[in-house]
Design an enzyme around this catalytic site. Structure first.
Site, PDB file in Angstrom:
ATOM      1  N   GLU A  77       1.252  -7.783   7.670  1.00 11.06           N
ATOM      2  CA  GLU A  77       1.402  -6.332   7.528  1.00 11.06           C
ATOM      3  C   GLU A  77       2.524  -5.997   6.544  1.00 11.06           C
ATOM      4  O   GLU A  77       2.944  -4.850   6.441  1.00 11.06           O
ATOM      5  CB  GLU A  77       1.733  -5.705   8.881  1.00 11.06           C
ATOM      6  CG  GLU A  77       0.704  -5.946   9.956  1.00 11.06           C
ATOM      7  CD  GLU A  77      -0.585  -5.177   9.725  1.00 11.06           C
ATOM      8  OE1 GLU A  77      -1.643  -5.825   9.622  1.00 11.06           O
ATOM      9  OE2 GLU A  77      -0.534  -3.939   9.610  1.00 11.06           O
ATOM     10  N   PRO A  87       0.833  -1.212   0.000  1.00 10.20           N
ATOM     11  CA  PRO A  87       0.000   0.000   0.000  1.00 10.20           C
ATOM     12  C   PRO A  87       0.868   1.264   0.000  1.00 10.20           C
ATOM     13  O   PRO A  87       0.406   2.334  -0.372  1.00 10.20           O
ATOM     14  CB  PRO A  87      -0.794  -0.104   1.307  1.00 10.20           C
ATOM     15  CG  PRO A  87      -0.633  -1.498   1.784  1.00 10.20           C
ATOM     16  CD  PRO A  87       0.648  -2.000   1.214  1.00 10.20           C
ATOM     17  N   ASP A 143      -5.600   2.627 -25.678  1.00 15.95           N
ATOM     18  CA  ASP A 143      -5.993   2.453 -24.272  1.00 15.95           C
ATOM     19  C   ASP A 143      -6.419   3.781 -23.677  1.00 15.95           C
ATOM     20  O   ASP A 143      -5.941   4.823 -24.059  1.00 15.95           O
ATOM     21  CB  ASP A 143      -4.771   1.968 -23.465  1.00 15.95           C
ATOM     22  CG  ASP A 143      -4.690   0.459 -23.476  1.00 15.95           C
ATOM     23  OD1 ASP A 143      -3.647  -0.069 -23.094  1.00 15.95           O
ATOM     24  OD2 ASP A 143      -5.685  -0.162 -23.881  1.00 15.95           O
ATOM     25  N   ARG A 154      -0.682  -8.007 -21.495  1.00 16.14           N
ATOM     26  CA  ARG A 154      -1.531  -7.623 -22.630  1.00 16.14           C
ATOM     27  C   ARG A 154      -0.789  -6.704 -23.604  1.00 16.14           C
ATOM     28  O   ARG A 154      -1.185  -6.550 -24.750  1.00 16.14           O
ATOM     29  CB  ARG A 154      -2.838  -6.986 -22.198  1.00 16.14           C
ATOM     30  CG  ARG A 154      -2.731  -5.587 -21.642  1.00 16.14           C
ATOM     31  CD  ARG A 154      -4.082  -5.090 -21.170  1.00 16.14           C
ATOM     32  NE  ARG A 154      -4.919  -4.653 -22.258  1.00 16.14           N
ATOM     33  CZ  ARG A 154      -4.886  -3.426 -22.802  1.00 16.14           C
ATOM     34  NH1 ARG A 154      -3.985  -2.547 -22.383  1.00 16.14           N
ATOM     35  NH2 ARG A 154      -5.725  -3.089 -23.767  1.00 16.14           N
TER      36      ARG A 154
HETATM   37  N1  JFH Z   1      -2.380  -1.164  -3.528  1.00 16.97           N
HETATM   38  C1  JFH Z   1      -2.318  -2.081  -2.490  1.00 16.97           C
HETATM   39  C2  JFH Z   1      -1.331  -3.052  -2.273  1.00 16.97           C
HETATM   40  C3  JFH Z   1      -1.700  -3.689  -1.118  1.00 16.97           C
HETATM   41  C4  JFH Z   1      -0.950  -4.743  -0.416  1.00 16.97           C
HETATM   42  C5  JFH Z   1       0.159  -5.343  -1.020  1.00 16.97           C
HETATM   43  C6  JFH Z   1       0.912  -6.270  -0.340  1.00 16.97           C
HETATM   44  C7  JFH Z   1       0.557  -6.602   0.977  1.00 16.97           C
HETATM   45  C8  JFH Z   1       1.137  -7.443   1.950  1.00 16.97           C
HETATM   46  C9  JFH Z   1       0.339  -7.369   3.079  1.00 16.97           C
HETATM   47  N2  JFH Z   1      -0.679  -6.506   2.828  1.00 16.97           N
HETATM   48  C10 JFH Z   1      -1.730  -6.183   3.796  1.00 16.97           C
HETATM   49  C11 JFH Z   1      -1.390  -4.986   4.600  1.00 16.97           C
HETATM   50  C12 JFH Z   1      -2.283  -4.638   5.587  1.00 16.97           C
HETATM   51  C13 JFH Z   1      -2.000  -3.548   6.412  1.00 16.97           C
HETATM   52  C14 JFH Z   1      -0.838  -2.828   6.228  1.00 16.97           C
HETATM   53  C15 JFH Z   1      -0.513  -1.732   7.188  1.00 16.97           C
HETATM   54  N3  JFH Z   1      -0.705  -0.423   6.639  1.00 16.97           N
HETATM   55  C16 JFH Z   1      -0.791   0.540   7.725  1.00 16.97           C
HETATM   56  C17 JFH Z   1      -1.641   1.676   7.214  1.00 16.97           C
HETATM   57  C18 JFH Z   1      -2.346   1.160   5.979  1.00 16.97           C
HETATM   58  C19 JFH Z   1      -1.973  -0.298   5.859  1.00 16.97           C
HETATM   59  C20 JFH Z   1       0.040  -3.140   5.221  1.00 16.97           C
HETATM   60  C21 JFH Z   1      -0.237  -4.260   4.396  1.00 16.97           C
HETATM   61  C22 JFH Z   1      -0.575  -6.022   1.566  1.00 16.97           C
HETATM   62  C23 JFH Z   1      -1.335  -5.099   0.870  1.00 16.97           C
HETATM   63  N4  JFH Z   1      -2.832  -3.155  -0.656  1.00 16.97           N
HETATM   64  N5  JFH Z   1      -3.206  -2.178  -1.508  1.00 16.97           N
END
Ligand code: JFH
Length: 243
Positions: free
Chosen positions: A115, A88, A173, A158
């Site tokens: 996480e 994220p 696109d 693609r």
């Molecule tokens: N574009 C997009 C990509 C992802 C993504 C990609 C890989 C993983 C691996 C574990 N998680 C879950 C996850 C849950 C909580 C946190 C903690 N952070 C604290 C504040 C917001 C969140 C991080 C990560 C992923 C999530 N999510 N969205």
């Protein structure tokens, strides 16, 4: 292009072998290998996560397992790989990213869960001069990286020559001219009392092009004013401005 994916849920990547991407694989345009991270665990519980230093919610994925997995998978092929880490907290993955990666010989996706992955895995890879891109597919939080990998692999594959039956589609696109694409129509001419816009049946290609451009500008202004604002100066001609 060779694509490797490391994950604790290999089954999550099964859709990559369906339909268009499945055909790209059978046609030899893409080699896909999915690896179970637990292959590189050494304990009887096959632990891949542990509590976060500094406290906080959830668990973090351990560096040792990831380090060994990355080393082993990289060694499977001598071609240099772009290592992609969905998160994220990553830089935005956009059509431009997909376009850039479509020229790579090899992509290696690491799917985190919990996480995320201990940051030293990325730091160690970078200090070994490996290309590592930490990317986000959007401002929402998923449960893991697998779904993000499905999205990115589809967007990249693609674009590979020979994958799309109709390459013009990729050239036109959304975002390729910086605008959203307008509405599309096909037969019947009238459906549930709704008619196809006359201009599209006029055969006047200049008028059709103008109409489509106007609908794209209208939709972009309505839904994505940020894209409009980001257009380069010369992207809009006088007819566009008149719109
Ligand atoms: N574009 C997009 C990509 C992802 C993504 C990609 C890989 C993983 C691996 C574990 N998680 C879950 C996850 C849950 C909580 C946190 C903690 N952070 C604290 C504040 C917001 C969140 C991080 C990560 C992923 C999530 N999510 N969205």
């Amino acid at each position: 292009m060779r694509i490797d994916v490391i994950t604790i849920f290999p089954g999550y990547l099964a859709p990559l072998r369906e339909a268009l991407l499945g055909r790209a694989i059978s046609a030899g345009l893409v080699d896909l290998a999915v690896h179970d991270l637990r292959t590189w665990t050494r304990d009887v519980h096959q632990a891949v996560d542990d509590a976060p230093y500094g406290g906080g919610p959830g668990m973090v994925m351990r560096p040792q397992v990831w380090g060994e997995a990355l080393d082993a998978v990289l060694a499977l092929d001598e071609r240099p790989a772009r290592i992609v880490v969905p998160t994220p907290a990553g830089r935005p993955f956009t059509q431009a990213t997909a376009q850039a990666w479509s020229g790579d010989e090899r992509l290696l996706f690491t799917c985190g869960r919990y996480e995320g992955i201990d940051q030293r895995v990325v730091d160690d890879a970078r200090r070994r001069d490996l290309t590592v891109d930490e990317v986000s597919i959007g401002d929402y939080v998923l449960v893991g990286g697998e779904v993000a990998v499905l999205v990115m692999v589809e967007a990249v594959v693609r674009l590979l020559p020979g994958v799309l039956g109709n390459p013009a589609s990729a050239e036109q696109d959304s975002f390729s001219d910086g605008l959203l694409e307008g509405p599309a129509f096909t037969r019947p001419e009238v459906w549930r009392g709704l008619a196809v816009p006359d201009v599209l049946r006029s055969g006047n290609h200049a008028k059709i092009a103008r109409w489509r451009r106007d609908r794209a500008l209208e939709r972009t202004a309505e839904r994505r004013p940020d894209l409009l604002a980001a257009l380069p100066e010369d992207a809009l001609d006088d007819a566009d401005r008149a719109f």
